[in-house]
Motif scaffolding. Structure first.
Motif, mmCIF file in Angstrom:
data_model
loop_
_atom_site.group_PDB
_atom_site.id
_atom_site.type_symbol
_atom_site.label_atom_id
_atom_site.label_comp_id
_atom_site.label_asym_id
_atom_site.label_seq_id
_atom_site.Cartn_x
_atom_site.Cartn_y
_atom_site.Cartn_z
ATOM 1 N N PHE A 269 59.334 13.641 55.584
ATOM 2 C CA PHE A 269 58.782 13.944 54.314
ATOM 3 C C PHE A 269 59.554 13.440 52.947
ATOM 4 N N SER A 270 60.940 13.543 53.174
ATOM 5 C CA SER A 270 61.369 12.641 52.028
ATOM 6 C C SER A 270 61.504 11.402 51.999
ATOM 7 N N VAL A 271 60.982 10.483 52.896
ATOM 8 C CA VAL A 271 60.819 9.201 52.824
ATOM 9 C C VAL A 271 59.272 8.976 52.219
ATOM 10 N N ARG A 272 58.430 9.809 52.477
ATOM 11 C CA ARG A 272 57.165 9.836 51.711
ATOM 12 C C ARG A 272 57.188 9.990 50.154
ATOM 13 N N ILE A 273 58.117 10.957 49.734
ATOM 14 C CA ILE A 273 58.159 11.363 48.331
ATOM 15 C C ILE A 273 59.164 10.482 47.714
ATOM 16 N N GLY A 274 60.097 9.595 48.263
ATOM 17 C CA GLY A 274 61.109 8.932 47.764
ATOM 18 C C GLY A 274 60.624 7.643 47.060
ATOM 19 N N HIS A 275 61.501 6.805 46.746
ATOM 20 C CA HIS A 275 61.139 5.659 45.751
ATOM 21 C C HIS A 275 60.169 4.557 46.484
ATOM 22 N N ALA A 276 60.523 4.542 47.918
ATOM 23 C CA ALA A 276 59.542 3.433 48.600
ATOM 24 C C ALA A 276 58.361 4.050 48.965
ATOM 25 N N GLY A 277 58.079 5.293 48.852
ATOM 26 C CA GLY A 277 57.071 6.218 49.214
ATOM 27 C C GLY A 277 55.713 6.103 48.493
ATOM 28 N N THR A 278 54.723 6.479 48.750
ATOM 29 C CA THR A 278 53.479 6.667 47.886
ATOM 30 C C THR A 278 53.121 7.936 47.321
ATOM 31 N N LEU A 279 53.866 9.099 47.471
ATOM 32 C CA LEU A 279 53.619 10.171 46.981
ATOM 33 C C LEU A 279 54.381 10.469 45.475
ATOM 34 N N ASN A 280 53.789 9.869 44.541
ATOM 35 C CA ASN A 280 54.704 9.957 43.295
ATOM 36 C C ASN A 280 54.320 10.895 42.323
ATOM 37 N N ALA B 168 50.572 16.925 50.687
ATOM 38 C CA ALA B 168 51.128 16.593 51.903
ATOM 39 C C ALA B 168 52.091 18.051 52.570
ATOM 40 N N TRP B 169 52.530 18.382 51.736
ATOM 41 C CA TRP B 169 53.429 19.690 52.071
ATOM 42 C C TRP B 169 52.741 20.593 52.761
ATOM 43 N N TYR B 170 51.543 20.984 52.291
ATOM 44 C CA TYR B 170 50.828 22.077 52.624
ATOM 45 C C TYR B 170 50.027 21.854 53.986
ATOM 46 N N ALA B 171 49.668 20.442 54.019
ATOM 47 C CA ALA B 171 49.003 19.999 55.427
ATOM 48 C C ALA B 171 49.943 20.179 56.204
ATOM 49 N N LEU B 172 51.211 19.708 56.136
ATOM 50 C CA LEU B 172 52.270 19.635 57.096
ATOM 51 C C LEU B 172 52.574 21.168 57.422
ATOM 52 N N LYS B 173 52.513 21.992 56.573
ATOM 53 C CA LYS B 173 52.793 23.436 57.057
ATOM 54 C C LYS B 173 51.639 24.044 57.862
ATOM 55 N N ARG B 174 50.454 23.571 57.536
ATOM 56 C CA ARG B 174 49.329 24.074 58.377
ATOM 57 C C ARG B 174 49.364 23.549 59.894
ATOM 58 N N PHE B 175 49.878 22.323 59.855
ATOM 59 C CA PHE B 175 49.975 21.566 61.116
ATOM 60 C C PHE B 175 51.157 22.276 61.964
ATOM 61 N N VAL B 176 52.258 22.857 61.169
ATOM 62 C CA VAL B 176 53.347 23.619 62.136
ATOM 63 C C VAL B 176 52.856 24.810 62.504
#
Length: 572
Positions: free
Chosen positions: A37-48, A56-64
């Motif tokens: 997740f830290s990659v997705r929200i980092g400088h090279a990611g697209t979650l800006n 993305a966070w809530y989708a991931l929580k629902r998956f887990v």
């Protein structure tokens, strides 16, 4: 990422949040998912932005959460399987629609795709890739725009309101200037009372009903509105800004204060352009100003007017954007309790009551009260611009790439679809007819249609999708046959039995899927002959029950085989 499974987010929109992965219900997944997740929200990611990170966070929580409820939940990421992803999809379909689900699956899969490749098995990685491609290709097409007549009424109402806002504040400023110079006549002294203090301090006194101690909120708002924008002014200003510029609502809400005047004819500024990824957060914009009488008809004129209307309030709020309004409270309370502030600083999703504003003007669509959204306004502007240039997308592009312009704004508009059908219908028909002619010629050269038999016999040779009775006497070359497996569909030696039906149905599904990602002429050239043979020659020879049984037995493999065949073809 902190030592307690905390992932810090610092968005390009200036918003921050800490995501605590200790909240995930499966302890063995937390550290790896936090790293991904830290990659997705980092400088090279697209979650800006905070909104995209939250999604993305809530989708991931629902998956887990879903995984934790399984009889045998995965304890570590190595135990994640393609079946888990498919199961989650079916689980979520119970409570959300297909479009929302595709977006959610894409968010989950993109986080999982940031896990080290060696931590996931091949089937899971393939499922992740397929999910990302399919959701991206078949996701939300955008919304329909408004008819030209409805759009004209929307813009007329917005211009009328903004003109009234402009006249109101300019009248207050003119009265204030006369009060400061001592040039008030007797009739203006009462109306000018309090303006000097309002301008100097930004404080709006708590006015009372005559003869009581009860606050008179409406009078207080009216008094503030003599020099400042108030919350009721936001809806028409945002609507007019989108309608004139063609920019989305987010960009209009974050217009900068800094600009450059170009020969008195245009303004140049750097606008925020969200969702473009790292390194492409801003876009240079040049907007026409036009004559003073066209101030409410040009984007540059609108921008300069907005600067004028918010200037006095910005002196108190110190807003970094062009926006600043008085929202009750006092100057000292600032962002927490009201006073002068940027109304979109805390969140861009502030409810502007656009539909309520539209109802106040009696705007309707198909005889019903108008449901007004920023997206539909932008879609309408994009459609009108595209029509104006005859449908040439490169000329119509202003704020997006051609792909985004079509997929997000034009494809969902029924007027565009009808118009585009007229333009491309003949081209597709020509391509299909060319493929059918080529199929007939291939059948003539190959000796006839594929034969459908009950048993291919012991002397036949298995090919990719059929059986061959003689691999040494083919119509395509002398000696042993070197033609592609797809050429079997136009060969006299090819035999199809019920055993081949699952593979043929898989091939049909795969080539139809590629229609969305392959130019139509190339699709017909590559796959048209095989598709026609399957749909018109083979499948009609089987019963619906036989076809359904074969569909249940199909094991997806056509994609890999087609990639191999096309790879060999490309190297010839």
């Amino acid at each position: 990422m902190g030592g307690a499974l905390l992932v810090e987010f610092a968005g390009r929109d200036g918003r921050r949040k800490t995501f605590d992965f200790a909240e995930l219900k499966i302890g063995g997944l937390r550290a790896d998912l936090a790293a991904a997740f830290s990659v997705r929200i980092g400088h090279a990611g697209t979650l800006n932005t905070l909104t995209s990170a939250n999604n993305a966070w809530y989708a991931l929580k629902r998956f887990v959460d879903f995984l934790s409820g399984l009889r045998q939940p995965p304890a570590v990421v190595e135990q994640l399987t393609a079946s888990h992803l498919r199961g989650f999809r079916l689980y979520r379909l119970r409570t959300c629609g297909e479009v929302a689900l595709m977006a959610e699956m894409r968010r989950v899969c993109r986080v999982l795709a940031e896990l080290p490749a060696d931590r996931l098995n091949a089937a899971t990685r393939a499922q992740l890739q397929a999910a990302q491609v399919s959701t991206g290709a078949t996701g939300h097409e955008g919304v329909a725009g408004y008819s030209d007549a409805v759009f004209t009424e929307i813009m007329r109402a917005a211009r009328s309101d903004v003109a009234a806002i402009r006249d109101r504040i300019r009248a207050g400023e003119a009265l204030l200037a006369r009060a400061r110079s001592g040039q008030l006549d007797a009739g203006e002294r009462d109306r000018a009372a309090g303006l000097l203090e309002l301008a100097a301090t930004g404080e709006v006194p708590m006015l009372r009903w005559p003869g009581t101690d009860n606050p008179h909120a409406h009078d207080r708002i009216r008094h503030a509105g003599r020099l400042f924008l108030t919350s009721a002014d936001l809806a028409p200003l945002i609507v007019l800004g989108i309608g004139l510029s063609g920019r989305n609502g987010e960009t209009i809400k974050e217009l900068p204060v800094q600009y450059e005047l170009l020969d008195g004819r245009a303004v140049h500024l750097r606008a925020v352009k969200r969702r473009r990824g790292a390194g492409h957060w801003y876009a240079d914009v040049v907007w026409e100003i036009g004559a003073p009488s066209r101030q409410l008809h040009t984007p540059g004129g609108f921008y300069l007017l907005l600067l004028e209307l918010t200037a006095r309030s910005r002196a108190f709020s110190r807003s970094a954007t062009v926006w600043s309004v008085w929202l009750g409270g006092s100057v000292r309370q600032g962002l927490e309790g009201g006073g002068h502030l940027d109304p979109f600083a805390a969140t861009l999703s502030r409810d502007l009551g656009l539909s309520r504003w539209a109802r106040g003007h009696g705007l309707t669509e198909d005889g019903k009260p108008l449901s007004l959204t920023a997206n539909r306004i932008k879609t309408t502007v994009e459609r009108r611009r595209t029509f104006a240039v005859g449908g040439h997308l490169p000329s119509a592009v202003r704020t997006n790439t051609q792909d985004v312009l079509f997929a997000s704004y034009l494809a969902g508009d029924p007027t565009v679809r009808d118009w585009a059908d007229d333009l491309v219908g003949e081209a597709i028909t020509d391509a299909e007819q060319t493929a059918r002619d080529a199929h007939r010629r291939a059948l003539d050269a190959g000796g006839g249609h594929v034969a459908v038999v009950g048993d291919a016999g012991p002397d036949s040779t298995a090919t990719g999708f059929a059986a061959c009775v003689d691999t040494t006497d083919g119509p395509f070359n002398t000696g042993p046959c070197r033609a592609s497996f797809l050429a079997c569909f136009a060969c006299r030696n090819a035999l199809v039995t019920a055993e081949h039906l699952p593979a043929l149905l898989d091939l049909q599904t795969e080539v139809e899927r590629r229609w969305d990602t392959t130019p139509s002429r190339r699709w017909w050239q590559r796959y048209g002959q095989a598709w026609l043979a399957i749909t018109e020659d083979v499948l009609p020879r089987f019963t619906p029950d036989e076809i359904e049984a074969a569909r249940q037995a199909a094991k997806p493999s056509a994609s890999a085989l087609l990639e191999l065949l096309e790879g060999l073809h490309d190297t010839e």
